[in-house]
Design a protein around this motif. Sequence first.
Motif, PDB file in Angstrom:
ATOM      1  N   PHE A  19       0.847  -1.189   0.000  1.00 34.60           N
ATOM      2  CA  PHE A  19       0.000   0.000   0.000  1.00 34.60           C
ATOM      3  C   PHE A  19       0.888   1.247   0.000  1.00 34.60           C
ATOM      4  N   LEU A  20       0.562   2.201  -0.875  1.00 29.97           N
ATOM      5  CA  LEU A  20       1.365   3.408  -1.007  1.00 29.97           C
ATOM      6  C   LEU A  20       0.686   4.634  -0.421  1.00 29.97           C
ATOM      7  N   ASN A  21      -0.396   4.418   0.327  1.00 29.03           N
ATOM      8  CA  ASN A  21      -1.070   5.511   1.021  1.00 29.03           C
ATOM      9  C   ASN A  21      -1.855   4.917   2.190  1.00 29.03           C
ATOM     10  N   THR A  22      -2.245   5.766   3.093  1.00 35.33           N
ATOM     11  CA  THR A  22      -3.026   5.322   4.244  1.00 35.33           C
ATOM     12  C   THR A  22      -4.497   5.669   4.056  1.00 35.33           C
ATOM     13  N   SER A  23      -5.357   4.902   4.673  1.00 33.37           N
ATOM     14  CA  SER A  23      -6.786   5.190   4.639  1.00 33.37           C
ATOM     15  C   SER A  23      -7.457   4.483   5.812  1.00 33.37           C
ATOM     16  N   GLU A  24      -8.273   5.217   6.529  1.00 36.16           N
ATOM     17  CA  GLU A  24      -9.017   4.615   7.637  1.00 36.16           C
ATOM     18  C   GLU A  24      -9.998   3.567   7.129  1.00 36.16           C
ATOM     19  N   TYR A  25     -10.380   3.693   5.847  1.00 34.69           N
ATOM     20  CA  TYR A  25     -11.395   2.811   5.289  1.00 34.69           C
ATOM     21  C   TYR A  25     -10.808   1.776   4.329  1.00 34.69           C
ATOM     22  N   ASN A  26      -9.520   1.513   4.470  1.00 35.47           N
ATOM     23  CA  ASN A  26      -8.878   0.461   3.687  1.00 35.47           C
ATOM     24  C   ASN A  26      -9.402  -0.893   4.188  1.00 35.47           C
ATOM     25  N   LEU A  70       6.031   3.248   8.131  1.00 31.68           N
ATOM     26  CA  LEU A  70       6.208   2.135   7.200  1.00 31.68           C
ATOM     27  C   LEU A  70       6.387   0.858   8.007  1.00 31.68           C
ATOM     28  N   TRP A  71       5.581  -0.147   7.710  1.00 26.65           N
ATOM     29  CA  TRP A  71       5.762  -1.415   8.411  1.00 26.65           C
ATOM     30  C   TRP A  71       5.445  -2.592   7.501  1.00 26.65           C
ATOM     31  N   GLU A  72       5.901  -3.748   7.967  1.00 23.09           N
ATOM     32  CA  GLU A  72       5.736  -5.005   7.236  1.00 23.09           C
ATOM     33  C   GLU A  72       5.017  -6.009   8.137  1.00 23.09           C
ATOM     34  N   LYS A  73       4.129  -6.777   7.551  1.00 22.40           N
ATOM     35  CA  LYS A  73       3.373  -7.767   8.318  1.00 22.40           C
ATOM     36  C   LYS A  73       3.265  -9.055   7.501  1.00 22.40           C
ATOM     37  N   GLU A  74       3.623 -10.182   8.124  1.00 19.00           N
ATOM     38  CA  GLU A  74       3.419 -11.472   7.463  1.00 19.00           C
ATOM     39  C   GLU A  74       1.932 -11.799   7.456  1.00 19.00           C
ATOM     40  N   TYR A  75       1.498 -12.380   6.350  1.00 18.49           N
ATOM     41  CA  TYR A  75       0.105 -12.818   6.251  1.00 18.49           C
ATOM     42  C   TYR A  75       0.103 -14.160   5.536  1.00 18.49           C
ATOM     43  N   GLY A  76      -0.079 -15.223   6.304  1.00 19.97           N
ATOM     44  CA  GLY A  76       0.052 -16.559   5.736  1.00 19.97           C
ATOM     45  C   GLY A  76       1.477 -16.737   5.223  1.00 19.97           C
ATOM     46  N   LYS A  77       1.618 -17.128   3.971  1.00 18.98           N
ATOM     47  CA  LYS A  77       2.934 -17.274   3.349  1.00 18.98           C
ATOM     48  C   LYS A  77       3.404 -15.979   2.684  1.00 18.98           C
ATOM     49  N   GLY A  78       2.518 -14.978   2.654  1.00 14.42           N
ATOM     50  CA  GLY A  78       2.834 -13.734   1.961  1.00 14.42           C
ATOM     51  C   GLY A  78       3.212 -12.610   2.908  1.00 14.42           C
ATOM     52  N   ARG A  79       3.384 -11.425   2.324  1.00 10.10           N
ATOM     53  CA  ARG A  79       3.801 -10.254   3.100  1.00 10.10           C
ATOM     54  C   ARG A  79       2.972  -9.045   2.688  1.00 10.10           C
ATOM     55  N   LEU A  93       3.103  -4.800   2.975  1.00  5.94           N
ATOM     56  CA  LEU A  93       3.846  -3.585   3.296  1.00  5.94           C
ATOM     57  C   LEU A  93       2.855  -2.431   3.347  1.00  5.94           C
ATOM     58  N   TYR A  94       2.820  -1.740   4.467  1.00  2.00           N
ATOM     59  CA  TYR A  94       1.812  -0.698   4.676  1.00  2.00           C
ATOM     60  C   TYR A  94       2.481   0.665   4.832  1.00  2.00           C
ATOM     61  N   THR A  95       1.870   1.684   4.208  1.00  2.00           N
ATOM     62  CA  THR A  95       2.357   3.059   4.277  1.00  2.00           C
ATOM     63  C   THR A  95       1.319   3.916   4.978  1.00  2.00           C
ATOM     64  N   ASN A  96       1.628   4.373   6.165  1.00  2.55           N
ATOM     65  CA  ASN A  96       0.712   5.204   6.948  1.00  2.55           C
ATOM     66  C   ASN A  96       1.002   6.687   6.698  1.00  2.55           C
ATOM     67  N   ALA A  97       0.920   7.099   5.441  1.00  2.00           N
ATOM     68  CA  ALA A  97       1.216   8.483   5.069  1.00  2.00           C
ATOM     69  C   ALA A  97       0.804   8.692   3.627  1.00  2.00           C
ATOM     70  N   SER A  98       0.843   9.954   3.193  1.00  4.47           N
ATOM     71  CA  SER A  98       0.513  10.280   1.799  1.00  4.47           C
ATOM     72  C   SER A  98       1.705  10.856   1.059  1.00  4.47           C
ATOM     73  N   PHE A  99       2.922  10.706   1.624  1.00  4.64           N
ATOM     74  CA  PHE A  99       4.066  11.389   1.014  1.00  4.64           C
ATOM     75  C   PHE A  99       4.506  10.799  -0.324  1.00  4.64           C
ATOM     76  N   PHE A 100       4.009   9.633  -0.713  1.00  3.79           N
ATOM     77  CA  PHE A 100       4.392   9.095  -2.015  1.00  3.79           C
ATOM     78  C   PHE A 100       3.697   9.809  -3.176  1.00  3.79           C
ATOM     79  N   ALA A 101       2.840  10.766  -2.841  1.00  3.89           N
ATOM     80  CA  ALA A 101       2.290  11.642  -3.875  1.00  3.89           C
ATOM     81  C   ALA A 101       3.280  12.736  -4.236  1.00  3.89           C
ATOM     82  N   ASP A 102       4.362  12.888  -3.449  1.00  7.05           N
ATOM     83  CA  ASP A 102       5.361  13.937  -3.670  1.00  7.05           C
ATOM     84  C   ASP A 102       6.561  13.387  -4.435  1.00  7.05           C
TER      85      ASP A 102
END
Length: 621
Positions: free
Chosen positions: A140-147, A214-223, A225-234
Amino acid sequence: MKFYKKEGTNKFIYFFIAIFIIVLILQINRVIDKGGFFSLEQSFSFDKKPAKNTTFTFDKPQKMLVFYNKKSSQSKDILKNLEEAFIFNKVNYTLADIGNIISTDGYDTFIFATDSFIGLQKSTFEAVKQATYNGKNLIFLNTSEYNPFNSISGIQKTGKVIERSSEIHFTHKLFPGLDQHSPSSEMVVHPIFEVALDSKCKILAWSKENIPLLWEKEYGKGRILYTNASFFADKITRGVMNQWISYGNDWYITPFLNAKLMHIDDFPAPIPRTINKVIQDEYQMSTRDFYKQIWWKDMLEIAKHRNLIYSGFIIIDYNNAVRKEDMKEVSQITLEDLDIEGRELFLHGGEIGIHGYNHNPLVFDGDIDFAALSYHPWRSKEDMAAGMNQLLMYVKKMFGKKIKLYVYVPPSNILKEEGKAALVKNYPDLNVIASVFYGDSDRGAYASEIGRDKTIPKLFNFPRFSSGFYYEKDEMWSLFNAIAIYGYWTHFVHPDDVISNDRSMNKSWSELKQEFDKLIGEVEANHPYLEPIRASELTQRYINIEDLKIQSEKRENKIYIGMENYREPFYMTIRIRNNSIKNISSGTFKEIYDTEDSKVYLLHVENPDLIITLGEKNEQK
């Protein structure tokens, strides 16, 4: 009777003759067209070599599925940065609006470049979720409360929004130099959510407020990556985004221009014949003597110590002649300064490019705020052409007819489309504009992307990423972000930075010289392999990979890489997750970074077919 000549008389005659010859040569050197006698040569070839194609076939090549929301302006900004990165890196990807129903089969990584999930189909949500659980990557390249994926991304609860959060502090290594700096609030400000995370989340970066970014979380066999910000729009964070996506894949390939360039704007240029208080107080000498005896010698010493090559950009005269009839003959003493500086540049392996007949940007009345910037508008295209012809005439007069000028730097990095068209029309060899990557186009700044120009395909844009003699953390953030995606660094300075209150930060040349060396030294410490080249050589390197296509696939413990339109050897980096390279089928490789759970390698690719054999798998995740 014998007559003897006195030995002292003979010595005097020989001495007088020698002095006479030297003076005569100097006088001839002042008045003749030196280009015909001491002509120099500057010529590069930009022809593409014949293309070769891979012999490999791929059943399941690495591929990414990117979701965006066409109704969101922020999503469009993120997507702009993402696509620029993927186009340069030759990434194999598919783009889909978030409301489309699309098969998720055949993709290794799913990327959501959006702040809004309105319209996401339940079938798509379930398919992406299941594929990730079975071993794929979700970014994820942005954060959202409703993700809708928040619950599987380690978020236990969201709190209030901090609208103007700032800074990015890494607690995990990501890419050389990039993870050592944080942008100031003047550079990056973004909203974030207060979050409570699952204890199994691996946090890579925090905000100034000590909230996970920025954090990483294992999910089953996959991974995930979460972005808690909107700075990738810059644009300023594009390098972080590229390496974040790189970190989120099992392997990630990027062409790497592997170069460092040092530009000197206004060099050659007329040297002021005045006494400057800053220089007088520190060195007790004239401005001209300082630049000739102190500044240039120091610059050469830095170049030798730090392995640099200078590209200089010539100004013929600091006048305000923006009408053809006002262009007077340049003084002989000015031409002597230009000639000496230019030949010094060539003597030490440099390149001469174009800055301008004078320092007035190629813009017309109404294009910029001329009063605020102390510039004068050109009256017409014909007047622009006259100034360009003046520059060419003087360059040939000083250095000869074998000097071809390929690179243009706009004065104050200001340029509009009409001026760009005039450049192409009047400079026959020109093929590069080197302005800035980060800039305010509303004030006339020519801020460009990397590569072939979209309006004049004859031209290429290779912007500079940082500037100045002083050491400044935001400048370091800017340049490391650029290296993190394009693999090259261009920095520019001006000789008169030393005597400019704002550009010198009110520091002496002795202080600035130390900070300049510190700046270059930090880049060198993080990227010691970057090769010093001239401006036109960067163009050659880019043209070599411009139409390159790359596919890759993992088969057991080997990664097969096949290339179309391979022309000449080039550099690439590859990040490999939880493993290492044992050997490669051709070319060379070396490890350049170890992030504990991934390794980054620099490869010199010498064949359109490349097989990477991996070592023993590291099971740490």
